[in-house]
Motif scaffolding. Structure first.
Motif, PDB file in Angstrom:
ATOM      1  N   ARG A  92      42.963  40.240 -17.630  1.00  0.00           N
ATOM      2  CA  ARG A  92      43.506  38.487 -17.220  1.00  0.00           C
ATOM      3  C   ARG A  92      42.321  37.965 -17.296  1.00  0.00           C
ATOM      4  O   ARG A  92      42.246  36.639 -17.956  1.00  0.00           O
ATOM      5  N   ALA A  93      41.740  38.388 -16.505  1.00  0.00           N
ATOM      6  CA  ALA A  93      40.366  37.863 -15.960  1.00  0.00           C
ATOM      7  C   ALA A  93      39.075  37.575 -17.393  1.00  0.00           C
ATOM      8  O   ALA A  93      38.750  36.078 -17.871  1.00  0.00           O
ATOM      9  N   PHE A  94      39.295  38.403 -18.217  1.00  0.00           N
ATOM     10  CA  PHE A  94      38.478  38.436 -19.531  1.00  0.00           C
ATOM     11  C   PHE A  94      38.462  37.588 -20.125  1.00  0.00           C
ATOM     12  O   PHE A  94      37.771  36.228 -20.678  1.00  0.00           O
ATOM     13  N   HIS A  95      40.352  37.200 -20.078  1.00  0.00           N
ATOM     14  CA  HIS A  95      40.968  36.170 -21.721  1.00  0.00           C
ATOM     15  C   HIS A  95      40.797  35.160 -21.048  1.00  0.00           C
ATOM     16  O   HIS A  95      40.977  34.024 -21.999  1.00  0.00           O
ATOM     17  N   CYS A  96      40.440  34.887 -19.979  1.00  0.00           N
ATOM     18  CA  CYS A  96      40.174  33.300 -19.498  1.00  0.00           C
ATOM     19  C   CYS A  96      38.711  33.428 -19.779  1.00  0.00           C
ATOM     20  O   CYS A  96      37.814  31.770 -18.930  1.00  0.00           O
ATOM     21  N   ALA A  97      38.388  34.088 -19.817  1.00  0.00           N
ATOM     22  CA  ALA A  97      36.853  33.619 -19.792  1.00  0.00           C
ATOM     23  C   ALA A  97      36.317  32.697 -20.428  1.00  0.00           C
ATOM     24  O   ALA A  97      36.175  32.263 -21.886  1.00  0.00           O
ATOM     25  N   GLY A 154      24.974  28.542 -21.669  1.00  0.00           N
ATOM     26  CA  GLY A 154      24.780  27.327 -20.693  1.00  0.00           C
ATOM     27  C   GLY A 154      25.911  26.475 -20.958  1.00  0.00           C
ATOM     28  O   GLY A 154      26.206  25.016 -21.457  1.00  0.00           O
ATOM     29  N   TYR A 155      26.890  26.919 -20.828  1.00  0.00           N
ATOM     30  CA  TYR A 155      28.773  26.687 -20.975  1.00  0.00           C
ATOM     31  C   TYR A 155      29.526  25.774 -19.359  1.00  0.00           C
ATOM     32  O   TYR A 155      29.330  27.306 -19.394  1.00  0.00           O
ATOM     33  N   GLN A 156      29.956  25.079 -19.963  1.00  0.00           N
ATOM     34  CA  GLN A 156      30.258  24.686 -18.813  1.00  0.00           C
ATOM     35  C   GLN A 156      32.423  24.887 -18.692  1.00  0.00           C
ATOM     36  O   GLN A 156      32.046  23.465 -19.569  1.00  0.00           O
ATOM     37  N   PRO A 157      33.027  25.197 -18.814  1.00  0.00           N
ATOM     38  CA  PRO A 157      34.414  25.075 -19.644  1.00  0.00           C
ATOM     39  C   PRO A 157      34.886  23.061 -19.516  1.00  0.00           C
ATOM     40  O   PRO A 157      35.095  23.226 -18.092  1.00  0.00           O
ATOM     41  N   GLY A 158      35.378  22.436 -19.965  1.00  0.00           N
ATOM     42  CA  GLY A 158      36.427  21.380 -20.086  1.00  0.00           C
ATOM     43  C   GLY A 158      35.530  19.969 -19.709  1.00  0.00           C
ATOM     44  O   GLY A 158      36.098  19.305 -19.301  1.00  0.00           O
ATOM     45  N   LEU A 159      34.323  20.228 -20.165  1.00  0.00           N
ATOM     46  CA  LEU A 159      33.245  18.543 -19.910  1.00  0.00           C
ATOM     47  C   LEU A 159      33.397  18.222 -21.140  1.00  0.00           C
ATOM     48  O   LEU A 159      33.325  16.910 -20.615  1.00  0.00           O
ATOM     49  N   ASP A 160      33.649  17.974 -21.871  1.00  0.00           N
ATOM     50  CA  ASP A 160      34.048  17.380 -23.661  1.00  0.00           C
ATOM     51  C   ASP A 160      35.161  17.814 -24.279  1.00  0.00           C
ATOM     52  O   ASP A 160      34.800  19.262 -24.106  1.00  0.00           O
ATOM     53  N   LEU A 161      35.217  16.667 -25.399  1.00  0.00           N
ATOM     54  CA  LEU A 161      36.285  17.390 -26.123  1.00  0.00           C
ATOM     55  C   LEU A 161      35.560  17.965 -27.419  1.00  0.00           C
ATOM     56  O   LEU A 161      36.200  18.749 -28.358  1.00  0.00           O
ATOM     57  N   GLU A 162      34.098  18.382 -27.758  1.00  0.00           N
ATOM     58  CA  GLU A 162      33.678  18.513 -28.734  1.00  0.00           C
ATOM     59  C   GLU A 162      32.857  20.146 -28.567  1.00  0.00           C
ATOM     60  O   GLU A 162      33.076  20.216 -29.664  1.00  0.00           O
ATOM     61  N   THR A 163      32.366  19.964 -27.430  1.00  0.00           N
ATOM     62  CA  THR A 163      32.039  21.519 -27.619  1.00  0.00           C
ATOM     63  C   THR A 163      32.742  22.457 -27.313  1.00  0.00           C
ATOM     64  O   THR A 163      33.243  22.974 -26.864  1.00  0.00           O
ATOM     65  N   PRO A 164      32.460  23.066 -28.797  1.00  0.00           N
ATOM     66  CA  PRO A 164      33.404  24.303 -28.438  1.00  0.00           C
ATOM     67  C   PRO A 164      33.527  26.059 -28.030  1.00  0.00           C
ATOM     68  O   PRO A 164      31.882  25.927 -27.219  1.00  0.00           O
ATOM     69  N   ALA A 165      34.204  26.638 -26.737  1.00  0.00           N
ATOM     70  CA  ALA A 165      34.251  27.438 -26.191  1.00  0.00           C
ATOM     71  C   ALA A 165      33.255  28.421 -26.438  1.00  0.00           C
ATOM     72  O   ALA A 165      33.409  28.427 -28.265  1.00  0.00           O
ATOM     73  N   PRO A 166      31.910  29.286 -25.826  1.00  0.00           N
ATOM     74  CA  PRO A 166      30.982  29.991 -27.003  1.00  0.00           C
ATOM     75  C   PRO A 166      32.265  31.070 -27.665  1.00  0.00           C
ATOM     76  O   PRO A 166      31.519  31.765 -27.993  1.00  0.00           O
ATOM     77  N   LEU A 167      33.483  31.702 -25.967  1.00  0.00           N
ATOM     78  CA  LEU A 167      33.691  33.000 -27.254  1.00  0.00           C
ATOM     79  C   LEU A 167      34.131  33.006 -28.350  1.00  0.00           C
ATOM     80  O   LEU A 167      35.328  33.621 -29.000  1.00  0.00           O
ATOM     81  N   SER A 168      35.186  31.362 -28.527  1.00  0.00           N
ATOM     82  CA  SER A 168      35.778  31.333 -29.853  1.00  0.00           C
ATOM     83  C   SER A 168      35.034  31.211 -30.730  1.00  0.00           C
ATOM     84  O   SER A 168      35.762  30.867 -32.133  1.00  0.00           O
ATOM     85  N   LEU A 169      33.755  30.969 -30.850  1.00  0.00           N
ATOM     86  CA  LEU A 169      33.045  31.435 -32.411  1.00  0.00           C
ATOM     87  C   LEU A 169      31.738  32.016 -32.312  1.00  0.00           C
ATOM     88  O   LEU A 169      31.448  32.065 -30.888  1.00  0.00           O
ATOM     89  N   TYR A 170      31.515  32.757 -33.584  1.00  0.00           N
ATOM     90  CA  TYR A 170      30.202  33.794 -33.605  1.00  0.00           C
ATOM     91  C   TYR A 170      28.723  33.310 -33.807  1.00  0.00           C
ATOM     92  O   TYR A 170      29.079  31.882 -34.989  1.00  0.00           O
ATOM     93  N   GLN A 171      28.260  32.630 -33.214  1.00  0.00           N
ATOM     94  CA  GLN A 171      26.950  32.440 -33.788  1.00  0.00           C
ATOM     95  C   GLN A 171      25.854  33.822 -33.829  1.00  0.00           C
ATOM     96  O   GLN A 171      26.373  34.739 -33.122  1.00  0.00           O
ATOM     97  N   PRO A 172      24.899  34.143 -34.755  1.00  0.00           N
ATOM     98  CA  PRO A 172      24.086  35.516 -34.926  1.00  0.00           C
ATOM     99  C   PRO A 172      23.201  34.893 -33.387  1.00  0.00           C
ATOM    100  O   PRO A 172      23.205  36.263 -33.084  1.00  0.00           O
ATOM    101  N   ASN A 173      22.713  34.402 -32.952  1.00  0.00           N
ATOM    102  CA  ASN A 173      22.349  33.852 -31.494  1.00  0.00           C
ATOM    103  C   ASN A 173      23.082  34.476 -30.380  1.00  0.00           C
ATOM    104  O   ASN A 173      22.135  34.037 -29.589  1.00  0.00           O
ATOM    105  N   ASP A 174      24.050  34.773 -30.512  1.00  0.00           N
ATOM    106  CA  ASP A 174      24.549  34.642 -29.154  1.00  0.00           C
ATOM    107  C   ASP A 174      24.191  36.640 -28.434  1.00  0.00           C
ATOM    108  O   ASP A 174      23.610  37.068 -28.513  1.00  0.00           O
TER     109      ASP A 174
END
Lengths: 315, 342, 279
Positions: free
Chosen positions: A250-255, A290-310
Motif C-alpha cells: 500500500r505504501a509503495f502504491h502511494c509513492a 524533485g517532486y512533491q505531489p499535488g502542487l499543480d495540475l500540470e506536472t506529471p507524477a514521476p512514477l506514472s511515466l518513464y524517462q531515460p534519465n530516471d
C-alpha cells in the motif's frame, strides 16, 4: 464558534442558496471528544452545522471520488493537494468541485492526548487559542496545543490550500515548524536488520480493519489487491507476512502521490504510525525526482511515466 | 448462594490458586491501553479502568482460527480429508471481565449454538472450558449505554461470579455452580458490604446517562424500517472500514479460507466484516449489498432489528460504546439507533 | 456433538460435461464411509457445500433425488476458485461434501396439489431432484397434475437430456421444453420461459408453482403468474447468496432476518415480498 467556522457557514449557505453547488462537504461537530464528523450539507439550514476546528482529521478529498453532482469541499493544504492529485488521475473533474480553501491550524492528535492520560476517560476537549483544555471524568487540564499536534501537521509544508475557488479566512504560515526529513531520517541510520525490526515493531498491532486504506483518498482502486480473491495475492490472516505485505504494498502504491495528510494515522484504531514508512518514500521521491505531489495540475507524477534519465537508487 | 468477601490484599493467593490448573487472563495496562494478558498473580491487576480496548470475544472466536487440517496430497491414502483441530486441553478464567462483555457472550451463544445437535464446536468447546469472573463498573463512560440494551454496569448474566470493588475489599457474588466452587473458601460477606454493593449498583446505573430507544424499531415491519429515510444519510461519512465490527463484542461474521503449504493444509476462519463489499459479492459479479448505504444499513439492521426477531428479543449490542469511541468518522451508534427509531 | 463444518469425505464417481459450451459439469459422488451416506438424509431443494481441500467450498443445489440411491449428483457451473478447480478434477479423486443444508421444497404441504415447475438455465438442478422424487412410484400418487416448463438458450445448453426425453414420453406429466431461438431440427418449444408459461397458462386452483431461474426469468415470469391469479404463498422460489458456513452463523447470506443457507434457500414469494431485496 471560531471565525473560520462562521465564515464557512455563511459562504456554504450562499453557495447552496444560489445553486452554485449541490452539496458542501465539510465537518460537523462530533459526538465524542477530538473527533469531528465528515458532513454533507445539502441545504442552507444544514450548512449551520459545519465547523472548522483542530479535530478535523479526515481527508475530505476521499469523499469526492465517484461522487455525482457539483460539490463544494473544505480543503486545507494537504486535502487540496489530494484534490489536485485526483484531478490528475481522472478521479475528480475540476469543474465539478468547488474548493473552499482554508489554512490548517494543525490538527490535534487524539492518540497523543489520550496517551497523556493513561487509564483516564476524556469527556471533552476544547481549543482555546494556543491551548487545548482537556476535561475528564474527574480532572481538567490545560495543555499547549503545539505539543499535541499530529506529527504530519508538525512537519507540514503547505498549510494553506494550494488550489481553491475561494479562500475562507486569511492565509497563514505555510509550515508547521518541524523538518520532514528528520521524520524519515531515523530509518536511514539503521542497517537493514534494524530497519526490519523497527518496521515489525511499527506494524505489529495491526488488526487489518483497513481504516488506513479506506480513509485514504489515494486508495480508490475498484478492487484492492488484498481483497482480490481470484487469484488471492495475500492471505486474510494476522500472520506477519500477510500484514506486512498489505502495508508495504500500500505504501509503495502511494509513492509519489501521498501528501502526508495524516488521515491514516488518525483513523488507525490501534495508533500505528504508518508515516514511518510513507515519510521515507516521500523523501526519496522529493530528492530523486524533485517532486512533491499535488502542487499543480500540470506536472506529471514521476512514477506514472518513464524517462531515460530516471534515477535508479537513493543516495 | 451467599455473597462472599475477599480483601484485595488476599487476592494474590486467590489468583495463584486459580492459575494452578487454569490459564488466567485479566485486563492489564500496557501504556495507555488496556489489553487482555495472562497473569499468574494479582500484581498487575487494576480496578480503575473503563474497559479493555478490544472485547474479549477473541478468547472464544479468535480473529484467525484453524478449524481443520488435511494432508495436501491426493496420492496419500488419507490425503484431502479434513480432520478436526483438537479441543482445548485446559480450563481458562477471564478475571475482571466487564458485565457488558459477558452479556455479549450470551448473545453470541444464541448464534453459535443455535443448533443444539450441531453447535459451533470451536466456540462451544472454549465457552464450556472458561470461567467468567466479572468486575462491576464503578465509573461508566459517557459513551456507555448498556442500561438501554438489556444490560447494566452490574449485570450478572453470563458470569460465574461478579466482583464489586468496595475499596479495600471486593464483594464476590457467586452466580453459578462454577462460581460457587471457586468461592468456597471465601468468607461470607457482612450485610454492610452487601448494602454497599447495592448502593454502588444504583449509583452506577444512574451514572449512565446515554440511552437509546428501540420501541418504534421493534414495532415496525422489517421492510418499513429498512426503508427508513435516515439510511439515506447515515452512510455518507462512513468509509466502510471494519473498525466497528472488529471492536464490537457481538459482531461475529466470519470468512472461511483454505491455506496450504506443501503437504499440509488448513481450513481457517477469519473475522470478516459486513462493511466490506466483498462480503456479499457473488461470483457472477452481482452484489446484493453493492453500495455503502446497503452495508451500513445492514450492520445496524442486523443488530437492532434482525437479531431481536431471530433470537427471541436479544439485541446485537450491549452498549459498550467501543464502536463509537473507535470509529474514524464518528458514526455514533446511539445517534444511529435513535434516528432509526424516529 | 456433530461438527457442522466437517465435510464428509467423498470420491468422485463420474464426471460428465453437461453442456455444449463446457461451462457445466455434472458430478456423481459416492461417500467413502457408508455411515456418512446414511447420515446424509436429504430431500429435493436442499443444497450442500462442495468442499475441495486447499481451495474452499461452494454451495451447490443437490441435483440427485434420494430415491436414486446413496450417491449424490451435482451440476456445477465453472465460475469461481472452487468450481474452477472442481472442473479440473477427475473420477476417483477425493474431496468433501458438507450437508445437507437448508430447507427442502415443502413436499408435505404440496401433497394433493397440482404442481407447476418453471425452470430456466442451470437453476434446473434442484428441480431435477424434485421431478425425479415426484415421479417416483412411492410419491407420484400423492400429487395432482404435474407441469414442467424448462428453458435453455440452445438445445446444447439443456441439462439432463435423457430424463427430459423420459418425462416427455410420460402421460402423467406435461413437459414443455423450450429454447430461446429457432434452431434447425428442433421440434419442441421456442421462446423464453415466461412466454411459454403464458401459453401453457397453468391454473392456480389448488396448485403450487416452483420457480427457479436467472433473475431476468423470475422478473418476467412474475407478471405472467399474477395475470393468471397466482398468489404469493403459492409461488415457491429458491434463492442464492454468497455463503460460507452454511449453518446461519457467518452472517453474509441474510435477506432481512433470514439466512438463505439456514432458513432458505426455499422461500415463498409472499415471504420475500416482506423482505429487503438483498439477493
Amino acid at each position: 464558534m471560531n471565525e473560520i467556522t462562521r465564515q464557512l457557514r455563511e459562504r456554504a449557505k450562499q453557495l447552496l442558496q444560489e445553486g452554485t453547488v449541490d452539496c458542501v462537504i465539510g465537518y460537523a461537530q462530533g459526538s465524542v471528544p477530538m473527533q469531528e464528523q465528515p458532513f454533507f450539507a445539502y441545504t442552507p439550514e444544514e450548512a449551520d452545522k459545519l465547523v472548522w476546528t483542530g479535530f478535523c482529521t479526515n481527508n475530505l478529498a476521499n469523499f469526492l471520488i465517484k461522487r455525482s453532482g457539483k460539490n463544494a469541499v473544505v480543503a486545507q493544504g494537504c486535502v487540496s493537494r489530494n484534490i489536485v492529485g485526483l484531478i490528475k488521475e481522472n478521479q475528480v473533474q475540476r469543474e465539478n468541485v468547488y474548493i473552499l480553501g482554508v489554512h490548517s491550524p494543525g490538527m490535534i492528535d487524539a492518540h497523543k492526548v489520550q496517551n497523556h492520560f493513561p487509564g483516564k476517560t476524556i469527556v471533552q476537549v476544547e481549543e482555546d487559542g494556543k491551548d487545548i483544555v482537556v476535561q475528564g471524568m474527574d480532572f481538567e487540564e490545560r495543555l499547549p496545543r503545539k505539543k499535541f499536534k499530529r506529527d504530519n501537521c508538525f512537519t507540514c509544508t503547505h498549510r494553506n490550500a494550494v488550489l481553491y475557488d475561494e479562500f475562507i479566512g486569511e492565509e497563514g504560515p505555510q509550515t508547521g515548524g518541524g523538518k520532514i526529513d528528520n521524520v524519515a531520517a531515523p530509518w536511514e541510520k539503521l542497517d537493514s536488520d534494524q530497519r526490519w525490526e523497527a518496521f515489525e515493531q511499527t506494524f505489529k498491532d495491526c488488526i487489518r480493519c483497513y481504516a488506513c486504506r479506506n480513509v485514504c483518498p489515494l486508495c480508490y482502486c475498484d478492487v484492492c489487491f488484498v481483497d482480490e480473491n481470484n487469484p488471492q495475492w495475500v492471505g486474510k490472516s494476522l500472520h506477519e507476512p500477510d500484514v506486512y505485505t498489505f502495508h508495504i504494498l500500500r505504501a509503495f502504491h502511494c509513492a509519489g502521490r501521498c501528501t502526508d495528510c495524516g488521515a491514516c494515522e488518525s483513523a488507525c484504531p490501534v495508533g500505528i504510525k504508518m508515516r514511518r514508512l510513507t515519510s521515507k518514500i516521500e523523501k526519496d521521491i522529493r530528492q530523486l525526482y524533485g517532486y512533491q505531489p499535488g502542487l499543480d495540475l500540470e506536472t506529471p507524477a514521476p512514477l506514472s511515466l518513464y524517462q531515460p534519465n530516471d534515477p535508479d537508487v537513493a543516495e | 448462594m451467599h455473597d462472599k468477601i475477599i480483601a484485595k490484599k488476599d487476592l494474590d493467593s486467590f489468583v495463584r490458586s486459580l492459575a494452578q490448573s487454569r490459564d488466567v487472563f485479566a485486563p492489564v495496562r500496557d501504556k495507555a491501553s488496556m489489553g487482555w494478558a495472562q497473569i499468574d498473580s494479582a500484581d498487575n491487576l487494576e480496578f480503575d479502568f473503563l474497559n479493555t480496548d478490544f472485547s474479549p470475544k477473541a478468547f472464544f472466536f479468535p480473529q484467525n482460527e484453524r478449524l481443520m487440517h488435511f494432508t495436501n496430497s491426493s496420492r496419500d491414502e488419507d490425503g484431502m480429508i479434513m480432520e478436526e483441530e483438537p479441543p482445548r486441553d485446559r480450563e481458562q478464567v477471564l478475571l475482571n471481565i466487564r458485565p457488558c462483555d459477558a452479556k455479549a457472550f450470551c448473545v453470541l451463544d444464541l448464534v453459535f449454538c443455535q443448533d443444539e445437535n450441531a453447535p459451533d464446536v470451536y466456540w462451544k468447546d472454549k465457552r464450556d472450558k472458561t470461567v467468567l469472573i466479572g468486575l462491576a463498573c464503578k465509573a461508566p463512560c459517557p459513551t456507555c449505554f448498556c442500561t438501554s440494551v438489556n444490560c447494566g454496569p452490574h449485570h450478572e448474566e453470563g458470569l460465574d461470579m461478579l466482583l464489586v470493588d468496595l475499596g479495600e475489599d471486593l464483594l464476590a457474588r457467586p452466580l453459578t455452580d462454577k462460581g460457587q466452587e471457586l468461592a468456597a473458601d471465601l468468607q461470607d460477606a457482612p450485610q454492610e458490604a452487601v448494602d454497599q454493593a447495592a448502593g454502588q449498583k444504583k449509583a452506577s446505573e444512574e451514572a449512565i446517562t446515554s440511552t437509546v430507544d428501540m420501541s418504534k424499531i421493534n414495532e415496525r415491519p422489517v421492510l418499513e424500517e429498512y426503508e427508513h429515510p435516515y439510511f439515506d444519510r447515515v452512510f455518507e461519512a462512513c468509509i466502510n472500514c471494519g473498525t466497528c465490527t472488529f471492536y464490537c463484542p457481538t459482531c461475529h461474521c466470519f470468512d472461511i479460507q483454505d491455506e496450504t503449504q506443501d503437504e499440509f493444509g488448513h481450513r481457517v476462519r477469519n473475522w470478516d466484516t459486513c462493511m466490506s463489499w466483498l462480503f456479499t459479492h457473488h461470483t457472477s459479479g452481482h452484489n446484493p449489498r453493492g453500495t455503502k448505504k446497503d452495508r451500513v444499513r445492514q450492520r445496524f439492521m442486523h443488530k437492532f432489528k434482525y437479531m431481536p426477531i431471530k433470537l427471541g428479543g436479544a439485541i446485537g449490542c450491549v452498549g459498550c460504546g467501543r464502536c463509537t469511541r473507535k470509529c474514524p468518522v464518528n458514526i455514533d451508534v446511539r445517534t444511529v439507533v435513535n434516528s432509526m427509531n424516529e | 456433538m456433530n461438527n457442522p463444518y466437517l465435510p464428509y469425505p467423498v470420491r468422485i464417481q463420474r464426471v460428465e460435461i453437461a453442456t455444449e459450451d463446457k461451462s457445466l459439469r455434472t458430478f456423481d459422488f459416492e461417500f467413502i464411509h457408508p455411515e456418512h451416506a446414511e447420515a446424509f438424509t436429504y430431500l429435493p431443494g436442499q443444497f450442500a457445500e462442495l468442499s475441495v481441500p486447499g481451495y474452499g467450498e461452494a454451495p451447490i443445489g443437490i441435483a440427485s433425488s434420494p430415491t436414486e440411491g446413496s450417491h449424490l449428483t451435482f451440476t456445477v457451473s465453472k465460475a469461481g476458485v472452487v468450481t474452477s478447480k472442481l472442473h479440473s478434477m477427475e473420477e476417483g479423486e477425493i474431496m468433501g461434501v458438507r450437508g445437507p443444508l437448508g430447507h427442502p421444497y415443502p413436499l408435505g404441504e404440496m401433497e394433493g396439489k397440482n404442481i407447476v415447475i418453471l425452470a430456466g438455465g442451470y437453476a434446473v438442478t434442484t428441480l431435477r431432484s424434485t421431478m425425479v422424487w415426484l415421479l417416483h412410484p412411492d410419491n407420484r400418487d400423492k400429487y395432482g397434475e404435474i407441469t414442467f416448463v424448462y428453458g435453455a438458450r440452445t438445445p446444447g445448453m439443456l441439462l439432463y437430456k435423457d430424463l427430459l426425453e423420459e418425462w416427455d414420453a410420460r402421460s402423467d406429466v406435461n413437459t414443455y421444453i423450450t429454447i430461446d431461438n429457432e434452431v434447425e431440427g428442433w421440434d419442441k418449444y421456442v421462446g423464453f420461459v415466461p412466454q411459454i408459461a403464458d401459453q401453457v397458462s397453468p391454473k392456480p386452483d389448488n396448485a403450487v408453482a416452483l420457480v427457479c431461474g436467472p433473475p431476468v426469468m423470475i422478473k418476467f415470469t412474475q407478471p405472467v403468474l399474477d395475470k393468471m391469479g397466482w398468489t404469493g404463498d403459492q409461488i415457491i422460489m429458491s434463492l442464492e447468496n454468497r455463503m460460507k458456513c452454511g449453518v446461519g452463523i457467518c452472517g453474509r447470506c441474510n435477506v432481512g432476518p433470514y439466512y438463505v443457507c439456514k432458513d432458505g434457500p426455499v422461500f415463498t414469494k409472499a415471504q420475500l415480498d416482506e423482505l429487503p431485496k438483498e439477493y
